[in-house]
Design a protein around this motif. Structure first.
Motif, PDB file in Angstrom:
ATOM      1  N   ALA A  65      39.725  44.101  40.033  1.00 32.00           N
ATOM      2  CA  ALA A  65      39.197  45.792  38.620  1.00 32.00           C
ATOM      3  C   ALA A  65      39.348  44.870  37.376  1.00 32.00           C
ATOM      4  CB  ALA A  65      39.855  46.659  38.775  1.00 32.00           C
ATOM      5  N   THR A  66      38.404  45.161  36.106  1.00 34.54           N
ATOM      6  CA  THR A  66      39.195  45.476  34.817  1.00 34.54           C
ATOM      7  C   THR A  66      39.592  46.397  34.357  1.00 34.54           C
ATOM      8  OG1 THR A  66      36.079  46.248  34.380  1.00 34.54           O
ATOM      9  CG2 THR A  66      36.496  43.483  34.627  1.00 34.54           C
ATOM     10  N   THR A  67      39.351  46.147  33.594  1.00 33.96           N
ATOM     11  CA  THR A  67      40.424  47.192  32.893  1.00 33.96           C
ATOM     12  C   THR A  67      39.308  48.303  32.083  1.00 33.96           C
ATOM     13  OG1 THR A  67      41.349  45.648  30.972  1.00 33.96           O
ATOM     14  CG2 THR A  67      41.419  48.696  29.985  1.00 33.96           C
ATOM     15  N   SER A  68      38.411  48.164  32.589  1.00 35.45           N
ATOM     16  CA  SER A  68      37.283  49.480  32.169  1.00 35.45           C
ATOM     17  C   SER A  68      37.657  50.152  33.575  1.00 35.45           C
ATOM     18  CB  SER A  68      36.099  48.907  31.302  1.00 35.45           C
ATOM     19  OG  SER A  68      35.447  49.814  32.061  1.00 35.45           O
ATOM     20  N   ASP A  69      38.060  49.446  34.665  1.00 32.69           N
ATOM     21  CA  ASP A  69      37.751  49.971  35.958  1.00 32.69           C
ATOM     22  C   ASP A  69      38.732  50.746  35.920  1.00 32.69           C
ATOM     23  OD1 ASP A  69      34.805  49.207  36.551  1.00 32.69           O
ATOM     24  OD2 ASP A  69      35.617  46.858  37.360  1.00 32.69           O
ATOM     25  N   VAL A  73      44.204  45.647  41.546  1.00 34.74           N
ATOM     26  CA  VAL A  73      44.308  46.812  41.827  1.00 34.74           C
ATOM     27  C   VAL A  73      45.803  46.434  42.401  1.00 34.74           C
ATOM     28  CG1 VAL A  73      43.550  49.374  42.153  1.00 34.74           C
ATOM     29  CG2 VAL A  73      41.734  47.426  42.010  1.00 34.74           C
ATOM     30  N   GLU A  74      45.974  46.691  43.723  1.00 36.48           N
ATOM     31  CA  GLU A  74      47.413  46.573  44.015  1.00 36.48           C
ATOM     32  C   GLU A  74      48.182  46.103  43.202  1.00 36.48           C
ATOM     33  OE1 GLU A  74      49.671  45.278  48.285  1.00 36.48           O
ATOM     34  OE2 GLU A  74      47.668  44.911  47.712  1.00 36.48           O
ATOM     35  N   GLN A  75      48.342  45.218  42.130  1.00 33.74           N
ATOM     36  CA  GLN A  75      49.322  44.332  41.241  1.00 33.74           C
ATOM     37  C   GLN A  75      49.542  45.196  40.183  1.00 33.74           C
ATOM     38  OE1 GLN A  75      48.162  40.913  40.495  1.00 33.74           O
ATOM     39  NE2 GLN A  75      48.958  40.854  38.281  1.00 33.74           N
ATOM     40  N   HIS A  76      48.136  45.566  39.472  1.00 34.90           N
ATOM     41  CA  HIS A  76      48.328  46.748  38.241  1.00 34.90           C
ATOM     42  C   HIS A  76      49.255  47.922  38.805  1.00 34.90           C
ATOM     43  CE1 HIS A  76      47.070  48.951  35.118  1.00 34.90           C
ATOM     44  NE2 HIS A  76      47.165  50.295  36.055  1.00 34.90           N
ATOM     45  N   PHE A  77      49.183  48.762  40.205  1.00 29.40           N
ATOM     46  CA  PHE A  77      49.662  49.528  40.897  1.00 29.40           C
ATOM     47  C   PHE A  77      51.213  49.362  41.411  1.00 29.40           C
ATOM     48  CE2 PHE A  77      46.128  51.949  40.329  1.00 29.40           C
ATOM     49  CZ  PHE A  77      46.331  53.299  40.505  1.00 29.40           C
ATOM     50  N   GLN A  78      51.811  47.840  41.627  1.00 28.33           N
ATOM     51  CA  GLN A  78      52.411  47.749  41.537  1.00 28.33           C
ATOM     52  C   GLN A  78      53.659  47.582  40.375  1.00 28.33           C
ATOM     53  OE1 GLN A  78      52.457  44.537  44.185  1.00 28.33           O
ATOM     54  NE2 GLN A  78      52.103  45.046  45.913  1.00 28.33           N
ATOM     55  N   GLN A  79      53.024  46.981  39.359  1.00 27.39           N
ATOM     56  CA  GLN A  79      53.505  46.702  38.062  1.00 27.39           C
ATOM     57  C   GLN A  79      53.445  48.161  37.171  1.00 27.39           C
ATOM     58  OE1 GLN A  79      55.178  44.025  36.480  1.00 27.39           O
ATOM     59  NE2 GLN A  79      54.207  42.951  37.602  1.00 27.39           N
ATOM     60  N   LEU A  80      52.612  49.323  37.298  1.00 28.18           N
ATOM     61  CA  LEU A  80      53.623  51.048  37.125  1.00 28.18           C
ATOM     62  C   LEU A  80      53.839  50.917  37.381  1.00 28.18           C
ATOM     63  CD1 LEU A  80      49.072  52.227  36.456  1.00 28.18           C
ATOM     64  CD2 LEU A  80      51.173  51.918  35.104  1.00 28.18           C
ATOM     65  N   ARG A  81      54.086  51.173  38.861  1.00 31.46           N
ATOM     66  CA  ARG A  81      55.461  52.129  39.326  1.00 31.46           C
ATOM     67  C   ARG A  81      56.755  51.180  39.014  1.00 31.46           C
ATOM     68  NH1 ARG A  81      52.047  50.682  44.597  1.00 31.46           N
ATOM     69  NH2 ARG A  81      50.240  52.491  44.774  1.00 31.46           N
ATOM     70  N   ALA A  82      56.856  49.812  38.906  1.00 35.41           N
ATOM     71  CA  ALA A  82      58.119  49.197  38.284  1.00 35.41           C
ATOM     72  C   ALA A  82      58.542  50.012  36.885  1.00 35.41           C
ATOM     73  CB  ALA A  82      57.779  47.656  38.950  1.00 35.41           C
ATOM     74  N   PHE A  83      57.128  49.895  36.536  1.00 38.84           N
ATOM     75  CA  PHE A  83      58.270  50.445  34.765  1.00 38.84           C
ATOM     76  C   PHE A  83      58.285  51.605  34.867  1.00 38.84           C
ATOM     77  CE2 PHE A  83      55.372  46.664  33.075  1.00 38.84           C
ATOM     78  CZ  PHE A  83      56.046  45.989  32.428  1.00 38.84           C
ATOM     79  N   TRP A  84      57.689  53.147  35.959  1.00 34.60           N
ATOM     80  CA  TRP A  84      58.157  54.479  35.836  1.00 34.60           C
ATOM     81  C   TRP A  84      59.290  54.725  36.041  1.00 34.60           C
ATOM     82  CZ3 TRP A  84      57.105  59.061  34.678  1.00 34.60           C
ATOM     83  CH2 TRP A  84      57.304  59.788  35.419  1.00 34.60           C
ATOM     84  N   VAL A 129      51.496  45.518  28.112  1.00 38.34           N
ATOM     85  CA  VAL A 129      50.567  45.612  28.772  1.00 38.34           C
ATOM     86  C   VAL A 129      50.113  43.974  28.773  1.00 38.34           C
ATOM     87  CG1 VAL A 129      49.015  44.962  27.062  1.00 38.34           C
ATOM     88  CG2 VAL A 129      50.186  46.303  26.479  1.00 38.34           C
ATOM     89  N   GLU A 130      50.947  43.233  29.067  1.00 38.28           N
ATOM     90  CA  GLU A 130      50.663  41.303  29.270  1.00 38.28           C
ATOM     91  C   GLU A 130      50.960  41.598  30.515  1.00 38.28           C
ATOM     92  OE1 GLU A 130      50.499  38.358  27.965  1.00 38.28           O
ATOM     93  OE2 GLU A 130      50.365  39.024  25.635  1.00 38.28           O
ATOM     94  N   VAL A 131      51.657  42.626  31.408  1.00 35.50           N
ATOM     95  CA  VAL A 131      50.884  42.132  32.673  1.00 35.50           C
ATOM     96  C   VAL A 131      50.499  43.333  34.090  1.00 35.50           C
ATOM     97  CG1 VAL A 131      53.812  41.555  32.703  1.00 35.50           C
ATOM     98  CG2 VAL A 131      53.465  43.714  33.181  1.00 35.50           C
ATOM     99  N   LEU A 132      50.171  44.444  32.832  1.00 36.53           N
ATOM    100  CA  LEU A 132      49.357  45.087  33.128  1.00 36.53           C
ATOM    101  C   LEU A 132      48.114  44.924  33.470  1.00 36.53           C
ATOM    102  CD1 LEU A 132      51.800  48.624  32.750  1.00 36.53           C
ATOM    103  CD2 LEU A 132      50.960  47.953  33.848  1.00 36.53           C
ATOM    104  N   LEU A 133      47.457  44.025  32.241  1.00 36.40           N
ATOM    105  CA  LEU A 133      45.896  44.406  31.435  1.00 36.40           C
ATOM    106  C   LEU A 133      45.699  43.127  32.099  1.00 36.40           C
ATOM    107  CD1 LEU A 133      45.711  46.938  28.755  1.00 36.40           C
ATOM    108  CD2 LEU A 133      45.272  46.904  30.933  1.00 36.40           C
ATOM    109  N   PRO A 134      44.477  42.361  32.925  1.00 36.12           N
ATOM    110  CA  PRO A 134      43.563  41.748  32.758  1.00 36.12           C
ATOM    111  C   PRO A 134      43.162  41.914  31.360  1.00 36.12           C
ATOM    112  CG  PRO A 134      42.098  42.805  34.085  1.00 36.12           C
ATOM    113  CD  PRO A 134      43.362  43.608  33.651  1.00 36.12           C
ATOM    114  N   GLU A 135      43.037  39.558  31.150  1.00 34.27           N
ATOM    115  CA  GLU A 135      42.028  39.920  30.065  1.00 34.27           C
ATOM    116  C   GLU A 135      40.807  39.847  29.587  1.00 34.27           C
ATOM    117  OE1 GLU A 135      42.030  36.791  27.650  1.00 34.27           O
ATOM    118  OE2 GLU A 135      44.271  36.955  27.841  1.00 34.27           O
ATOM    119  N   GLU A 136      40.423  40.051  28.645  1.00 35.17           N
ATOM    120  CA  GLU A 136      38.865  40.620  28.436  1.00 35.17           C
ATOM    121  C   GLU A 136      37.818  40.258  29.635  1.00 35.17           C
ATOM    122  OE1 GLU A 136      36.758  43.649  26.942  1.00 35.17           O
ATOM    123  OE2 GLU A 136      38.628  43.607  27.145  1.00 35.17           O
ATOM    124  N   LYS A 137      36.581  40.879  30.267  1.00 32.34           N
ATOM    125  CA  LYS A 137      36.308  40.152  31.016  1.00 32.34           C
ATOM    126  C   LYS A 137      36.828  39.424  32.393  1.00 32.34           C
ATOM    127  CE  LYS A 137      32.627  39.049  27.079  1.00 32.34           C
ATOM    128  NZ  LYS A 137      32.111  38.071  26.241  1.00 32.34           N
TER     129      LYS A 137
END
Length: 839
Positions: A496-500, A454-465, A441-449
């Motif tokens: 993008a935020t967590t909600s996005d 988006v590219e960084q988020h998907f890179q991390q998701l793919r790494a865990f996958w 969670v630390e590396v996948l999500l940004p701080e609230e607000k």
């Protein structure tokens, strides 16, 4: 311009339809679309049949999904940049409804918003962001696609230029839909509406008449009315009520009614129904709510969407977490779903193996809000396990593997979270899994607000996958679906935020529709194609919320829209007239939905193919009750004084006949000696509970928080007497139960009264006191009070106890005795005879 064709007999009407290659056929309902496809004799021709929503997504694919996320991120960026920090929380919570409003305006081609006298600050900021959105280069790309000539879009996407467009059963006329139809008419295309209409029943048809008079500008006297009047075989009694007539007409409707005491009760029904040979189609006034609550029970072995797959739980719940000041906030259910999904793994141990332990720890984790609190409670749990292990060791020689003796020597075993032998992993491994999840969670999500690339988020998701891809053993089709989501081409990068991110993942995973629960607005199409239909929630709240769903997007008003149209199109009178007509049609659509609702019930009653079931579920929505319409339906078609509560045992009895008691059992003379005497106290309350405790489980294990509070009270009181008093218990035992406050723990111990905490009986050389009697009943409410007092007074009646229990045994089940004691029963969840606690 616009034409209307009507029919009365759907079977006759649809069987006589012909379809041509230069015609476009649109439905307001995907199931009516399927019905039309089934009626077509193509003979090599290209026939074009679509639901309206499917066609628009084909024509303007880029306008959906990712575009909505882009809108939200842009709105958020403008708000955080231009609104004072102290006011941002108020406006940021409005982003979703504002995006809906902006899309509505832009789909209509409204690019100017009229100024409003003495406008509130919220409206001023709404207007400011609206104009800034139109300057955004990404949104300009979307707008250019929307402005392209509709015939060119059709030529590109569905390879046709229609001469006629037929629309079936349309009742949802947003202003955007009406504008689309005006565009077709402006290109010389004939637009023909085909609707059910019964001029002999004017009250029934009032909603359709008002709606289509506004849509077409023509009354029924100018429509093409079906001259053949149908003689209805079903639905006549409901029709007589709607028409306020007293005629006792023949009515062969096959209608069934059920009342469900709460959502869990309805889940019992779903489980039973899955074993039946008949397939039922479920309809809900609010299908999204029903899907969220009941989808797991209805889903088959092969889920259709990535988020419905077991691995999909991680992506579904990940975005419910919040990072704030370095801490991860979440509820316990979110933690369980994420860790047990299969994404979280440590040294070859999958979080899937932790599910049973996590489930049993639910009450121990009550009230947690952060991952740090979970980690702290696991440390305390380890200390509690050390204490219970010491009790097991003391009783080990006497127990000798006998589960009864093991429990009698260690009453802590009534708590579910001390049974380590039940789990596939250790507490230490669970701690490591929680730490791994925290790191993810630390590396996948940004701080609230705040935002993350988006590219960084998907890179991390793919790494865990890639860490787990080979371990999860996915079938090739599922692997392809996952790669379609995780490796989706993101054409542009943005923050993008967590909600996005949640919205984006939900869009990318929607490869196929999930159809467990169907919308009530699709009832006409379902009526024509399905054999058995069950409308699950005809309650006051569900109907009210459903009828409100078509209202204008929040933030807009009819007056403001009209003023804006007049301002923008002041020099284009014809276009202004059409735009104002679109707004008027949308307005009247919202006004007639209650009448359309009653018509849909009539249509289902009159034309259902085999069986129609209607019900309501108490507790699915707050402050709810059976709707007036459901009560009236039952008054008209019901055959009892009160609507029947669905009961599994009643259904079994109906199908298999009433069972008779067994006359006796072989070799029961030693039954009392084989079961500890304290277990027979269960017969004071429920014979089924006695069976579960003494034969099935061998001891009570209490799952609910209330039950565990009583366990703590009994054990705490006993330990306070055996040690140096309550202060020692406070110091040593209280920290091991962090889910309750110290004040509550004090009150629990001080309000329980054990007359004799020491020996009252023995079993196989293991002596036990009244505390075991307390743990067996947990102050379980009103019982028969026969065996319990006898035990305390050292009275025994073994033959009477056995005889009493034998009376409860039937061929296929043990008779249950529901009552107020049910809520203290450890088998409350699994029992079908339980009495539900008052709300």
């Amino acid at each position: 311009m616009f034409q209307v064709e009507t029919y009365q007999d759907p079977d006759l009407f649809f069987s006589q339809l012909t379809f041509q290659e230069d015609e476009l056929h649109l439905t307001d309902d995907p199931y009516l679309e399927n019905f039309l496809h089934a009626k077509v004799n193509k003979n090599g021709k290209s026939i074009h049949i679509y639901s309206y929503e499917r066609l628009k997504r084909i024509l303007y694919k880029d306008w959906y999904g990712v575009a909505e996320v882009i809108f939200a991120t842009r709105v958020r960026a403008y708000l955080t940049d231009q609104v004072p920090a102290n006011k941002q929380p108020f406006f940021l919570q409005k982003i979703d409804q504002w995006v809906t409003a902006y899309r509505y305006l832009l789909e209509l081609g409204i690019f100017e918003l009229a100024p409003m006298d003495q406008a509130e600050e919220e409206i001023q900021i709404f207007r400011m962001v609206f104009y800034q959105l139109q300057e955004d280069p990404h949104i300009q790309n979307y707008l250019r696609a929307r402005k392209e000539h509709v015939l060119l879009r059709m030529q590109k996407t569905i390879n046709m230029r229609p001469k006629k467009v037929y629309l079936y059963h349309f009742t949802q006329f947003s202003a955007e839909r009406m504008l689309f139809l005006w565009q077709l008419v402006g290109m010389g295309i004939s637009v023909i509406f085909r609707i059910p209409y019964y001029p002999q029943f004017p009250t029934l048809m009032e909603g359709w008449r008002k709606l289509y008079h506004k849509v077409t500008g023509k009354g029924p006297n100018q429509w093409q009315i079906d001259p053949k009047t149908i003689q209805l075989q079903k639905g006549n009694r409901w029709l007589a009520y709607l028409l306020d007539e007293d005629d006792e007409l023949a009515d062969s409707s096959t209608l069934e009614f059920h009342y469900f005491e709460n959502p869990a009760h309805f889940l019992d029904y779903l489980r039973w129904q899955k074993s039946e040979p008949v397939t039922r189609t479920y309809v809900s006034m609010l299908p999204e709510t029903a899907h969220a609550v009941f989808q797991d029970e209805l889903a088959g072995n092969v889920q259709q969407k990535v988020l419905d797959h077991p691995l999909g739980k991680f992506l579904f719940f990940l975005y419910e977490c919040k990072k704030e000041n370095g801490e991860i906030y979440l509820d316990y259910a979110t933690l369980v779903e994420c860790i047990s999904s299969g994404w979280v793994q440590i040294k070859g141990v999958s979080g899937k193996k932790a599910l049973s332990m996590l489930t049993d720890l639910e009450s121990y984790m009550k009230g947690i809000t952060t991952v740090s609190e979970v980690k702290e409670r696991l440390i305390r749990l380890g200390k509690l396990l050390e204490i219970t292990a010491s009790y097991d060791k003391l009783a080990e020689k006497k127990a000798e593997g006998n589960l009864f003796r093991r429990y009698l020597g260690n009453p802590f075993r009534t708590l579910p979270y001390v049974h380590l032998d039940r789990y596939q992993i250790t507490v230490g491994q669970l701690q490591a899994l929680v730490a791994k999840f925290e790191q993810m969670v630390e590396v996948l999500l940004p701080e609230e607000k705040e935002t993350i690339s988006v590219e960084q988020h998907f890179q991390q998701l793919r790494a865990f996958w890639e860490e787990i891809e080979e371990k999860v053993e996915l079938e090739p089709t599922w692997k392809a679906k996952w790669e379609e989501v995780l490796y989706a081409p993101i054409l542009m990068d943005w923050e993008a935020t967590t909600s996005d991110l949640k919205k984006l993942i939900h869009f990318l995973s929607e490869q196929e529709e999930s159809n467990e629960f169907h919308s009530f607005s699709h009832l006409e199409g379902l009526t024509l194609v399905e054999d058995e239909i069950h409308i699950i929630d005809l309650s006051s709240e569900s109907i009210l919320k459903s009828l409100k769903q078509t209202i204008l997007p929040q933030g807009l008003t009819w007056t403001w829209l009209i003023q804006s149209i007049k301002q923008q199109f002041a020099n284009q009178k014809a276009q202004m007239s059409r735009m104002l007509h679109c707004i008027a049609v949308h307005y009247i659509t919202d006004q007639v939905q209650e009448r359309i609702f009653k018509f849909r019930l009539f249509f289902a009653l009159a034309f259902h193919r085999h069986k129609l079931i209607v019900s309501w579920i108490r507790g699915l929505y707050k402050y709810d009750e059976a709707s007036v319409d459901l009560k009236l339906l039952y008054k008209i078609y019901g055959n009892r004084a009160m609507m029947p509560t669905w009961d599994l045992n009643y259904m079994v009895d109906q199908q298999k006949g009433i069972e008779q008691p067994i006359q006796g059992l072989n070799q029961v003379e030693n039954l009392v000696e084989k079961i500890p005497q304290v277990y027979w106290v269960d017969l004071d309350y429920c014979e089924r509970k006695f069976f579960y405790n003494s034969i099935f489980e061998k001891q009570p294990i209490y799952q609910t928080d209330l039950q565990q509070q009583y366990v703590f009270a009994s054990l705490g009181s006993l330990l306070a007497r055996q040690t140096k008093g309550l202060e020692t218990v406070r110091r040593r035992i209280y920290p091991l139960f962090p889910q309750w406050s110290d004040t509550l723990k004090d009150n629990l111990i001080q309000t329980i009264h054990l007359q004799n905490p020491y020996q009252i009986a023995s079993f196989d050389q293991v002596s036990y006191g009244e505390v075991l009697l307390s743990l067996q009943t947990l102050d379980g409410g009103t019982g028969r009070n026969q065996i319990g007092p006898d035990l305390i007074q050292n009275k025994r009646d073994p033959e009477g106890w056995v005889k009493k229990w034998l009376q409860s045994i039937l061929d296929t089940q043990i008779i249950g005795n529901p009552g107020s004691h049910c809520q203290m029963c450890p088998y409350y969840i699994m029992c079908t005879k339980k009495e539900f606690a008052p709300e």
